[in-house]
Structure formats: C-alpha cells, structure tokens
Design a protein around this motif. Structure first.
Motif, mmCIF file in Angstrom:
data_model
loop_
_atom_site.group_PDB
_atom_site.id
_atom_site.type_symbol
_atom_site.label_atom_id
_atom_site.label_comp_id
_atom_site.label_asym_id
_atom_site.label_seq_id
_atom_site.Cartn_x
_atom_site.Cartn_y
_atom_site.Cartn_z
ATOM 1 N N VAL A 103 -50.329 -70.934 -29.376
ATOM 2 C CA VAL A 103 -48.902 -70.600 -29.541
ATOM 3 C C VAL A 103 -48.584 -69.601 -30.620
ATOM 4 N N ASP A 104 -49.887 -69.364 -31.659
ATOM 5 C CA ASP A 104 -49.326 -68.146 -32.642
ATOM 6 C C ASP A 104 -49.407 -66.929 -31.816
ATOM 7 N N ILE A 105 -50.400 -66.446 -30.869
ATOM 8 C CA ILE A 105 -50.463 -65.279 -30.215
ATOM 9 C C ILE A 105 -49.472 -65.100 -29.280
ATOM 10 N N LEU A 106 -48.844 -66.235 -28.548
ATOM 11 C CA LEU A 106 -47.909 -66.275 -27.550
ATOM 12 C C LEU A 106 -46.486 -65.737 -28.350
ATOM 13 N N LEU A 107 -46.532 -66.237 -29.719
ATOM 14 C CA LEU A 107 -45.062 -65.832 -30.297
ATOM 15 C C LEU A 107 -45.186 -64.573 -30.707
ATOM 16 N N ALA A 108 -46.312 -64.067 -31.083
ATOM 17 C CA ALA A 108 -46.662 -62.706 -31.859
ATOM 18 C C ALA A 108 -46.375 -61.704 -30.291
ATOM 19 N N ALA A 109 -46.762 -62.274 -29.198
ATOM 20 C CA ALA A 109 -46.641 -61.190 -28.015
ATOM 21 C C ALA A 109 -45.427 -61.342 -27.094
ATOM 22 N N MET A 110 -44.545 -62.377 -27.729
ATOM 23 C CA MET A 110 -43.414 -62.676 -26.903
ATOM 24 C C MET A 110 -42.529 -61.463 -26.567
ATOM 25 N N GLU A 111 -42.063 -60.878 -27.523
ATOM 26 C CA GLU A 111 -41.268 -59.550 -27.275
ATOM 27 C C GLU A 111 -41.914 -58.686 -26.058
ATOM 28 N N ASP A 112 -43.111 -58.377 -26.598
ATOM 29 C CA ASP A 112 -43.778 -57.474 -25.498
ATOM 30 C C ASP A 112 -43.749 -58.028 -23.977
ATOM 31 N N LEU A 113 -43.926 -59.466 -24.052
ATOM 32 C CA LEU A 113 -44.356 -59.925 -22.432
ATOM 33 C C LEU A 113 -42.818 -59.783 -21.978
ATOM 34 N N LEU A 114 -41.717 -60.047 -22.701
ATOM 35 C CA LEU A 114 -40.313 -59.933 -22.004
ATOM 36 C C LEU A 114 -40.102 -58.720 -21.573
ATOM 37 N N SER A 115 -40.471 -57.636 -22.324
ATOM 38 C CA SER A 115 -40.163 -56.172 -22.122
ATOM 39 C C SER A 115 -40.947 -55.649 -20.886
ATOM 40 N N LEU A 116 -42.043 -56.575 -20.564
ATOM 41 C CA LEU A 116 -42.908 -55.966 -19.180
ATOM 42 C C LEU A 116 -42.180 -56.408 -17.870
ATOM 43 N N GLY A 117 -40.892 -57.075 -18.249
ATOM 44 C CA GLY A 117 -40.205 -57.384 -17.016
ATOM 45 C C GLY A 117 -40.473 -58.847 -16.807
ATOM 46 N N THR A 118 -40.668 -59.859 -17.561
ATOM 47 C CA THR A 118 -40.791 -61.201 -17.235
ATOM 48 C C THR A 118 -39.842 -62.144 -17.792
ATOM 49 N N ARG A 119 -39.884 -63.277 -17.273
ATOM 50 C CA ARG A 119 -39.233 -64.224 -17.833
ATOM 51 C C ARG A 119 -40.187 -65.379 -18.439
ATOM 52 N N VAL A 120 -39.947 -66.143 -19.490
ATOM 53 C CA VAL A 120 -40.943 -67.012 -20.084
ATOM 54 C C VAL A 120 -40.314 -68.411 -20.143
ATOM 55 N N LEU A 121 -40.666 -69.439 -19.693
ATOM 56 C CA LEU A 121 -40.413 -70.899 -19.727
ATOM 57 C C LEU A 121 -41.413 -71.686 -20.590
ATOM 58 N N ILE A 122 -41.184 -72.450 -21.566
ATOM 59 C CA ILE A 122 -41.949 -73.146 -22.546
ATOM 60 C C ILE A 122 -41.314 -74.602 -22.315
ATOM 61 N N LEU A 123 -42.292 -75.481 -22.037
ATOM 62 C CA LEU A 123 -41.943 -76.952 -22.156
ATOM 63 C C LEU A 123 -43.216 -77.616 -23.051
ATOM 64 N N GLY A 124 -42.845 -77.806 -24.247
ATOM 65 C CA GLY A 124 -43.831 -78.629 -25.206
ATOM 66 C C GLY A 124 -43.382 -79.469 -26.233
ATOM 67 N N SER A 125 -44.251 -80.196 -26.894
ATOM 68 C CA SER A 125 -43.964 -80.873 -28.231
ATOM 69 C C SER A 125 -45.037 -80.743 -29.178
ATOM 70 N N GLY A 126 -44.779 -80.720 -30.169
ATOM 71 C CA GLY A 126 -46.088 -80.589 -31.145
ATOM 72 C C GLY A 126 -45.349 -80.245 -32.545
ATOM 73 N N HIS A 127 -45.912 -79.106 -33.285
ATOM 74 C CA HIS A 127 -45.600 -78.859 -34.517
ATOM 75 C C HIS A 127 -44.325 -78.387 -34.579
ATOM 76 N N PRO A 128 -43.545 -79.094 -35.513
ATOM 77 C CA PRO A 128 -42.120 -79.077 -35.805
ATOM 78 C C PRO A 128 -41.857 -77.212 -36.033
ATOM 79 N N ILE A 129 -42.677 -76.814 -36.671
ATOM 80 C CA ILE A 129 -42.305 -75.266 -37.134
ATOM 81 C C ILE A 129 -42.591 -74.357 -35.759
ATOM 82 N N TYR A 130 -43.398 -74.720 -34.902
ATOM 83 C CA TYR A 130 -43.517 -74.126 -33.801
ATOM 84 C C TYR A 130 -42.416 -74.250 -32.818
ATOM 85 N N GLU A 131 -41.837 -75.582 -32.859
ATOM 86 C CA GLU A 131 -40.690 -75.917 -32.169
ATOM 87 C C GLU A 131 -39.494 -75.091 -32.494
ATOM 88 N N ARG A 132 -39.195 -75.216 -33.908
ATOM 89 C CA ARG A 132 -38.209 -74.433 -34.512
ATOM 90 C C ARG A 132 -38.225 -72.907 -33.985
#
Ligand code: ADP
Length: 484
Positions: free
Chosen positions: A316-345
């Motif tokens: 999740v750490d690298i996914l969050l850090a790369a998110m802006e880049d991934l979206l700027s490449l022309g994608t849409r991202v959908l996430i389903l998950g539960s776990g650490h409250p900080i990641y969820e927030r």
C-alpha cells in the motif's frame, strides 16, 4: 496403497470463517484431497456466531456426543465436539465459548492468556483420536494457530509420549505471524522446561510457538515454491531464516490452488453477467456494473483494481506514493480493502481528491470483490512479500491482467508479457513507486493494442491453477511420511 487419514488443524475455513487466503485454502484443500483419495478432515473452533452461520447456509450440524478435555493454565477446559460437513469434508467444531469468545478471531496481544484459545485448539486436536472412533495418521497444521501440535508432541509433559503415533505437517501460509510470547507460556501450556533452549522453542529470551512447530514438525510446506526459498534468506526469513535453513531438507513449496467452483466467471452467481474465454461480452457488462457502483460514467480509461488487506505486506505504501502518477497515465483505480486505519483514512482522503478517477471502498465485501475481479482490466498487486497470493489467480481466471511484484507466489504464477510469448501479466522487481509506475506504463502500451490484449487475457483465462495438481503433491508427501 493405504488411504492416509489427515486431520487439518486450522483457525479459519471458508465459507465458515475467513479473514484471508488461509481461510480459502483450508476451505478448499481438504475437499480436493478427498477427491484424490485422502481421508482429510478438519478441526475448527466454534467461534461466536458460527452455529448461526451454519444454519444460514443450510448446513446441518450435530453433536457427536463426545467431548475433549485439555489441561491448561492449571485447570481443565472441556469442549463438546460437533460435526458438520462442508464441501463433503467432515468438520469437527470445538464448542468452548469461554475461550472462543472473540468474534474478531485473533487476539490483538500475544500474551499466553490472550492466545490461550489457540493453545487449546492444538491440544484439543491431539485429544480427538481418544474422543472419536476416527484416528488420524497425520496432523496437518496451518500457521501459528496450529504450531503447538508438533511442538506438544515433542515437548509437552503429557503428549510427548504420543510422538511416535503421528506424523505432522506444518504449512506456512505467512511467516509474518509467529506467536511470540513470554516464557511463562511453557508452564501454562504444560511444556517441559528442556524445551526452553536455542534448539527448542526459546527465541531471544521469550517463546516463539511457530519456531517450535518448525523444529518439531516432520515436514514443512510453504504455499509456493519461491516462498520456500525466500524464507530461508535474511530478507524473507522474518528472523527465522537460520532456523528454516537448518531444516531445509524437510521444506517443500506447494503452490496453492484456486477453488474453481467458487471462482468461475461462467457460473459466478455474484456477477451481473456470466462470461467465458469464448464470449467475453459479459465482462463488458460487469465493467458497466462496476462503473455504476462507483457512480462513474464510462470514459474508456483502463480500470486498475486492487483487492486485499490494507497492510504493509500488500504494498500500500508504494501504491499510495505512485497514485498520482498512475492516474496521470490515463487510468482509473479502484480499491477494495480493509486493514490498517491509517491506510484506510489516507486512501479515503485521496479518493476525495481524485473523485472521478480513484474509488476506495474500505471494508470487506465479497460481492464487490467478485465485481472488481470481473469488471477490472488490470489487477495491481505490488506486494512487499507474498507467500502465494490468491488474488492474482482469481484475476487470471476473470480475464483481468495482473501487474505484480516478482516475489513469492506472484513470481511463480505470473509470466511477463515482455519476456515470453506465453505471458499472462507484468512483473516488476524493485519495491519503489517508480517501478510500479513503469510496470503500469508497460502494461498500457500493450493495452492500447486491443487485439494483443485479448491474447494476454486469453493466456491467463486458459491456465489451470485448480487444486488437482497440488492435492496430488500433498498426497505424495503424506504417503512418503507414512513410509509408502
Ligand atoms: P492474504 O491471504 O495475504 O490476505 P491472498 O491474496 O492470498 O491474500 O487472499 C486474499 C483473499 O481475500 C482473496 O480471496 C481476496 O479476494 C479476499 N479479500 C481480501 N480483502 C478483501 C476485501 N476487502 N473484500 C473481499 N474480499 C477480500
């Protein structure tokens, strides 16, 4: 040839209780073993609400009329045994509401008293042969919750005399959880003090139940071949690499299978439309339903989906850090998950920032998971480590191309499109946001060529990751242990 009798000792079993892949495996492996001629059965705690869940699923459950009794913490705990059958597999339930009182299943702390229910599970499993007419040849235990079965047969005051009666197999699904606790656990469990050595269950002045199980088990399996090797290295050994390397002769990696009776897009009742390799039109309808569930209009961007626990292991750490880049490449991202409250927030905050491009559903939702696997174009699995991983196998079956980090079972199951004509996905190695971006870029360059993309999808959907082969491999291991 003898038909091995094997009792699986586990803390989860889908569909009765599942918190992750362990539940999936215990829910399907024993049934697959029965199909190849192994008398596999399961013992499971009757957690709060379990009897009600059985009823809701129309599964009958009856008392056996027998109980097990276990001495722990200077008293005796008893549990009536109930029997049910799931997927044609007998399941024995331990009714001990005083110990199994937590609907969350796993305790937050690892003190001997907080983990007493799992000491009970192991020792109660060893009482089953005396209580029932059926006696196993082999105890097959799963992860730390079952680790005291082999350990008790070696070091418990009472059970060590029975060591010669049974063979033991310990499957490591995830080495990150080891059950490290304080030395007074030995008295509470009834272990002899000679076990408290570096060659025994002692671990840096405390107790490590999984270490004890590893040393005492007759055979160890991991849930993928690559993971068997990784856990013997300092990078993957979680502090037990030396112990594991010293046991290398008894370690074997056997890839998990997938239950295709549950995970099959042709018959999946949770999908709005079925589909198959021959006719993928249902997948387009699933995509529509998925967009609708997110409140999104179609804009032809590829859908990158993530289904998994929101914990460090899943990247999740690298996914969050790369998110802006991934979206700027022309994608849409959908996430389903539960776990650490900080990641969820943080993910929720990000989804508010990129409303039309990033959708986050925090929580556990089986139906939505099926829709993501079916309606997505690519699966993101940038795991820090991954003992086997089921999500990538499900994605392959559902025609959603996995983009994964080359670790553990991911490296064993995904073949990079840019390296082989049989490619079924895309791999990256370095655990950095930059490498994650690059793998998405590579995948997109193929996605734009729709005809070639169909070939990649087809490769994944055609592969067979069912339990058949793995069940045969486990059977061969059992027969070897029994001297056949
Ligand atoms: P792990 O066992 O490490 O959690 P796996 O990939 O082996 O990971 O298995 C995860 C299983 O749990 C898969 O079947 C996946 O679809 C399911 N899963 C994980 N998180 C969720 C969620 N939030 N909602 C529904 N299913 C989930």
């Amino acid at each position: 040839m003898k038909c091995p009798r094997v009792l699986h000792v586990a803390s989860e079993m889908a569909p009765l209780v599942k918190l992750g892949g362990l539940g999936d495996v215990v829910g399907s492996l024993p049934a697959a073993l029965r199909e190849v001629g192994v008398d596999a059965r399961i013992v499971l705690p009757a957690y709060p609400g379990l009897f009600e869940r059985l009823e809701a699923q129309n599964l009958s459950c009856a008392p056996t009329g027998k109980s097990v009794h276990v001495a722990l913490d200077w008293r005796v705990y008893s549990a009536p045994l109930w029997e049910t059958s799931v997927n044609n597999t007998p399941v024995y339930l331990l009714e001990q509401p005083e110990l199994f009182a937590d609907p969350e299943v796993y305790p937050r702390e690892t003190t001997p008293l907080a983990t007493l229910p799992f000491a009970f599970l192991s020792l109660a499993a060893l009482e089953i042969p005396g209580a029932l007419e059926w006696t196993p040849d082999i105890f097959h235990v799963h992860d730390w919750p079952g680790a005291l079965v082999p350990a008790a047969l070696k070091w418990h005051r009472h059970y060590r005399n029975r060591r010669g009666d049974y063979e033991t197999v310990l499957t490591i699904h995830n080495l990150a959880h080891q059950w490290i606790t304080t030395p007074n656990a030995l008295n509470i469990w009834g272990f002899v003090k000679e076990s408290f050595t570096i060659e025994g269950i002692e671990f840096y002045g405390g107790i490590n139940a999984l270490k004890g199980g590893i040393l005492a088990a007759d055979a160890i399996t991991t849930v993928s071949p690559r993971y068997a090797w990784e856990i013997q290295t300092p990078q993957g050994g979680m502090g037990l690499d030396g112990v594991l390397a010293s046991c290398r002769g008894k370690i074997q990696g056997i890839l998990n299978g997938l239950d295709y009776t549950v995970w099959n897009p042709e018959t999946d009742p949770l999908l709005p439309a079925p589909y198959s390799i021959e006719d993928l039109s249902g997948k387009t309808l699933c995509r529509k339903a998925l967009l609708q569930a997110c409140g999104w209009e179609e804009n032809d961007r590829p859908l990158l989906v993530f289904v998994g626990r929101l914990v460090e292991q899943k990247g999740v750490d690298i996914l969050l850090a790369a998110m802006e880049d991934l979206l700027s490449l022309g994608t849409r991202v959908l996430i389903l998950g539960s776990g650490h409250p900080i990641y969820e927030r943080v993910l929720q905050e990000e989804s508010r920032r990129y409303q039309d491009l990033l959708h986050v559903h925090a929580g556990y939702d089986e139906t939505l998971a099926h829709l993501l696997y079916a309606g997505g174009d690519m699966l993101l699995m940038p795991s820090l480590f991954e003992p086997c991983g089921l999500s990538q196998l499900i994605a392959l079956r559902y025609g959603t191309v996995p983009l994964v980090r080359a670790v553990g079972g991911l490296a064993d199951t995904i073949i990079d499109v840019d390296g082989s004509p049989d490619g079924n996905g895309f791999l990256f190695s370095d655990y950095t946001p930059h490498e994650l971006r690059r793998v998405v870029e590579r995948a997109l360059s193929h996605w734009h060529d729709r005809e070639q993309w169909k070939i990649i999808v087809r490769h994944g959907m055609e592969q067979d990751f069912s339990w058949k082969h793995s069940a045969e491999t486990y059977k061969a291991l059992y027969l070897r242990l029994l001297g056949n």
